[in-house]
Design a protein around this motif. Sequence first.
Motif, PDB file in Angstrom:
ATOM      1  N   GLN A 216       0.836  -1.212   0.000  1.00 20.08           N
ATOM      2  CA  GLN A 216       0.000   0.000   0.000  1.00 20.08           C
ATOM      3  C   GLN A 216       0.861   1.248   0.000  1.00 20.08           C
ATOM      4  OE1 GLN A 216      -3.477   0.569   1.449  1.00 20.08           O
ATOM      5  NE2 GLN A 216      -4.051  -1.471   2.091  1.00 20.08           N
ATOM      6  N   ASN A 217       1.800   1.288   0.972  1.00 17.87           N
ATOM      7  CA  ASN A 217       2.658   2.472   1.096  1.00 17.87           C
ATOM      8  C   ASN A 217       3.404   2.711  -0.212  1.00 17.87           C
ATOM      9  OD1 ASN A 217       2.223   0.939   3.459  1.00 17.87           O
ATOM     10  ND2 ASN A 217       3.606   2.259   4.593  1.00 17.87           N
ATOM     11  N   LEU A 219       2.831   1.594  -3.389  1.00 19.69           N
ATOM     12  CA  LEU A 219       2.069   1.957  -4.588  1.00 19.69           C
ATOM     13  C   LEU A 219       1.398   3.323  -4.448  1.00 19.69           C
ATOM     14  CD1 LEU A 219       0.538  -1.509  -5.525  1.00 19.69           C
ATOM     15  CD2 LEU A 219       2.367  -0.289  -6.683  1.00 19.69           C
ATOM     16  N   LEU A 220       0.898   3.615  -3.268  1.00 21.69           N
ATOM     17  CA  LEU A 220       0.229   4.910  -3.091  1.00 21.69           C
ATOM     18  C   LEU A 220       1.229   6.061  -3.176  1.00 21.69           C
ATOM     19  CD1 LEU A 220      -2.193   3.922  -0.199  1.00 21.69           C
ATOM     20  CD2 LEU A 220      -2.859   4.599  -2.503  1.00 21.69           C
ATOM     21  N   THR A 221       2.376   5.868  -2.533  1.00 20.32           N
ATOM     22  CA  THR A 221       3.371   6.945  -2.542  1.00 20.32           C
ATOM     23  C   THR A 221       3.919   7.137  -3.950  1.00 20.32           C
ATOM     24  OG1 THR A 221       3.923   6.355  -0.285  1.00 20.32           O
ATOM     25  CG2 THR A 221       5.462   7.802  -1.412  1.00 20.32           C
ATOM     26  N   TYR A 223       2.446   6.442  -6.737  1.00 18.76           N
ATOM     27  CA  TYR A 223       1.401   7.029  -7.581  1.00 18.76           C
ATOM     28  C   TYR A 223       1.303   8.533  -7.349  1.00 18.76           C
ATOM     29  CZ  TYR A 223      -3.187   8.013  -9.531  1.00 18.76           C
ATOM     30  OH  TYR A 223      -4.216   8.558 -10.258  1.00 18.76           O
ATOM     31  N   ARG A 224       1.371   8.912  -6.073  1.00 20.15           N
ATOM     32  CA  ARG A 224       1.281  10.337  -5.772  1.00 20.15           C
ATOM     33  C   ARG A 224       2.455  11.107  -6.369  1.00 20.15           C
ATOM     34  NH1 ARG A 224       3.095  13.657  -2.427  1.00 20.15           N
ATOM     35  NH2 ARG A 224       4.082  12.208  -1.009  1.00 20.15           N
ATOM     36  N   GLY A 240      -1.511  -2.452  -8.692  1.00 17.81           N
ATOM     37  CA  GLY A 240      -1.309  -1.059  -9.084  1.00 17.81           C
ATOM     38  C   GLY A 240       0.058  -0.737  -9.658  1.00 17.81           C
ATOM     39  N   VAL A 286      -3.721   2.223 -14.656  1.00 19.62           N
ATOM     40  CA  VAL A 286      -2.688   3.073 -14.040  1.00 19.62           C
ATOM     41  C   VAL A 286      -1.971   3.868 -15.129  1.00 19.62           C
ATOM     42  CG1 VAL A 286      -0.525   3.025 -12.743  1.00 19.62           C
ATOM     43  CG2 VAL A 286      -2.432   1.593 -12.021  1.00 19.62           C
ATOM     44  N   SER A 289      -4.155   6.724 -16.098  1.00 20.29           N
ATOM     45  CA  SER A 289      -4.232   7.755 -15.057  1.00 20.29           C
ATOM     46  C   SER A 289      -2.929   8.543 -14.954  1.00 20.29           C
ATOM     47  CB  SER A 289      -4.576   7.104 -13.722  1.00 20.29           C
ATOM     48  OG  SER A 289      -4.758   8.081 -12.746  1.00 20.29           O
ATOM     49  N   GLY A 291      -1.040   9.050 -17.470  1.00 22.64           N
ATOM     50  CA  GLY A 291      -0.794   9.657 -18.774  1.00 22.64           C
ATOM     51  C   GLY A 291       0.400   9.047 -19.484  1.00 22.64           C
TER      52      GLY A 291
END
Lengths: 311, 680
Positions: A216-217, A219-221, A223-224, A240, A286, A289, A291
């Motif tokens: 989670q950490n 992929l979320l980080t 992605y951000r 992801g 992904v 999103s 681009g």
Amino acid sequence: MRAALRLFLFRLAASLALVAMAGPGWAAPHLIIVNSSSDGAYGEASAALRSQLQRTMPWVEIEEQGWEEMAAQRLEGSRMIVTIGTQAARVVAGLSPRQPVLHTLLPSSAYSRLPNMPKSGATVSAILLDQPAERQIALIRLALPDWKRIALLTGSDSEALNLRLGELARERQLEVREANVNTDRDLYPALQRVLAEPAVLIASPDAQVFNSFTVQNVLLTAYRHRSPVVGFSSAYVRAGALLGLYSTPEQIGQQAAETVQKVLSGEALPPPRPPRQFEVAVNANVARSLGIQLDSAERLGNELARREGRP
Amino acid sequence: MPQPHPCPAFSLRQFGRWGVLYGALGALSVAQASGMALGDAPEDAYLGDLPVVLSASRLAQPTREAPGAITVIDRDMIRASGARSVAELLRWVPGFQVGEANAFRPLTAYHGLADDNPRRMLVRVDGRSLYSPYFLSGVEWHKLTVDIDDIERIEVFRGSNATAFGSQAFMGVVNIITRPAADTPGLRMRITQGENGIRDRQVSIAQQFGPLNVRLGMGRESDDGTKGLEDNWQKHRADLRMDWQPAATHRVEIHAGGVRFDNRAGTAGELSDPPRDQRSSSSFGQIRWHWLPDAQEELTLSYLHQSERLKDDYGILITSAEFPLLPSGTTINVGVDFGYTVDRDELELEHTFSPRDDVRIVWGLGQRQDRIDAPQYFYPGKAITYTSRRLFGNLEWRATERWLINLGAMSEEDDYNSAQLSPRLGINFLLAPEHTLRAAIGRAYRQPFPFEQEGDARFYGNGVILLRQAYQPPSETLAPERLRFRELGYLAELERWRTSLDIRVFEERVDRLTHFQSTPSPLYPPMDDGEAKQPIGNRKADIRGAELSLMWRPAATSWLGLNYSRIEVSSNEKDIQSKPFYKNSAPRTAASILAGWAPWPDWHFSIAHHYVGAMAWYRDEDDSLPAYQRTDLRVARRLDIGTTRAELAVTISNIGAHHAEYVPWIKTGPAAYATLRLEI
């Protein structure tokens, strides 16, 4: 000259033995598969191994055993042993059988920690799960040619791999951002550091850094920070990661069958190898999103295989 | 009589609670091990399952695929703005108006048509609507529990989006998406100290317990308010977010928060609105369960409970000096109680799936119920239960590589009006790689709220004599306001130049606009000439204009942006002999220049300069605001100490001459403050 003679005699003996064993009433199988489990990926690898052997060497007798009831005498009489998964590999290695042993479906970190490993690799080898660093870098260059920066998070199990990835990346004029992760608390600051500018984050199968809790950490980080992640399993891509590079249990099973075929035909056991066949996976959601324009997974996989000299 | 010793009982209770917590965490770990098929084998990393982390709801829709114009303010920009509240950031979005009714009550509107309770735009925080149902449904920014540092991004949908979010999103939507607990530093502290009594303290902790990520933030903010107004304030807030992954295909988000807000209110010298202390509070709990069978499909079920309270009661003593109708020497005591209690329950289901590779469908349904107990607003003081229900869907069809079609509709009904359909068709055409043309057409409805439908505010003297009726209910149930819109857009995203350009031309025709008009009260109260404000849904306004947004962003922390908007509002107010209000409710011209850059390592500069043309938040000519300019500046220096990341920043907001942004007589000027931020 003596070597050639020995090889001739060996092959002769092997052929005679094969003929003898093909006859009715022979009890000991040629090949024993020791599996960590009969389900899931282990079952798939075993099925692929057996069906391939049945096609190419239908006379070979195969016996599959679970690791739980394994004992030295159960391995006696067989010509070769294939283990599937780390658990089976540990048990079989502990018994130090004399036959050639091929360990499959285990990462190199587990392989290097097996007990009773012989100094020379004549009787023990492996088909590892780890994708070679060359292939990973080649995929990134192929799929993301505009990306000039990679990010690596290194734990104790990924030092060697990341060292190699870093070397190869630099050779190809890629900038490398690295950070060490020794404890859980290091992960967040390490991610912030390596992704300060967007980079392709290569996830390594180092359970200390990349596991089901940290995914989670990571992929979320990433992605951000608008940074794509390259994962090492299909699950990573589903979770992801933008790209995935991995080999299926079926592909490993097939490669194991080819090795078994060679050994039973009298060739020596090859050294431990990464999987030859592989899959590329793409997460189109992904990509869209972020681009990022990507080729299809199939085209990327075919092109990568072509560059490795395979059709 | 022997007193029981309090300590053992207390500590036992505490122990008991922690025991429950640890027990629960233990249970989670077991659930994790059994549910996610992840054992101890080293190959599990390669072969095991993983949860879908970047699910449809977490992935931002690419702006080129949206059926409308979207402005995204991301975390780097939020931090660089130095803003103390989210509302300030909407100045960065073309077409928005931001004013300050007082120091703690910012007003935000998109394309005007607002007053001091802008109610035609929706603000959502992680799917939770942020509006007050007890009066005029304005956005209550000061009741936001989330810290600005915990915001992942703010996505502003410029234009009506009732199709996706319902009635409240009549003219636009601001979606605030907070950071998942997993993407938060273990410990963060922020201290802001500045002029005008600015004192903000924030702390946030995050911890992972296996499959459970928890973040708890708490804060205290205050300042001395606006010069000349009774509006100094102090806010205490707490905000909790838990992300729990019980199995690879399930994710549960739990949000909870609370705010206690103490402020001064009233106007010095104003008899009916005396200076006084107000205390309000708001708390909520929300659970969102996501089912993610694969990367294409997601089902979300969410439930929200929210409570809001205000304590604001006072008495007014009226003498014959103020009220000549009274016999001299007599006095009347007027009891006023603007207090309220509102409880909200909301249940929503949303399902996203792809039946084919080129089709994505989102559909859902929801119900919201507000129980409003606000006696002063609803004579004779009865509590009101207000329910609205909605059913919505959107089909996204990637017809070819170049054509993307969005067709959606929302059907919404409430206790006052039957179901209304708000449809929208959006077509996006990829003109060339990186160049998109967009056209959208649709209709939206806004259901008037309980106060508009049955608000009745009366003031009695000595508990029995009706002195004044401030608001009276409409003569018949108000029909929903209706908006018909069409727009054309062009979006260029030039990756090579790190530049994006968004141009939007729009027309919004609104009718049945609800408007409060002074009308003789049937009760003939002696004050205010016997008139009471009554809502009438007979106004029309046509809004036409264009918005431009140009952004060059060579790096995450460097940008140069230009926003421009031109808004022309025409209305039928002249025809119905009303003072022109809507016409001036948005500036004809507004523009912003935004810049952020890091000239040296560890330094960051950010500047935002805005020009806002003449406009008015109210009807009277006295309330007209001349055009003004405003500049906000921030300078930050990073000071990393080992793995501790620290930053010291100085922000000067509203640099330059004092000017008015709300009503001409309230002028505000520069305020400087310093912020120290630590992340461990």
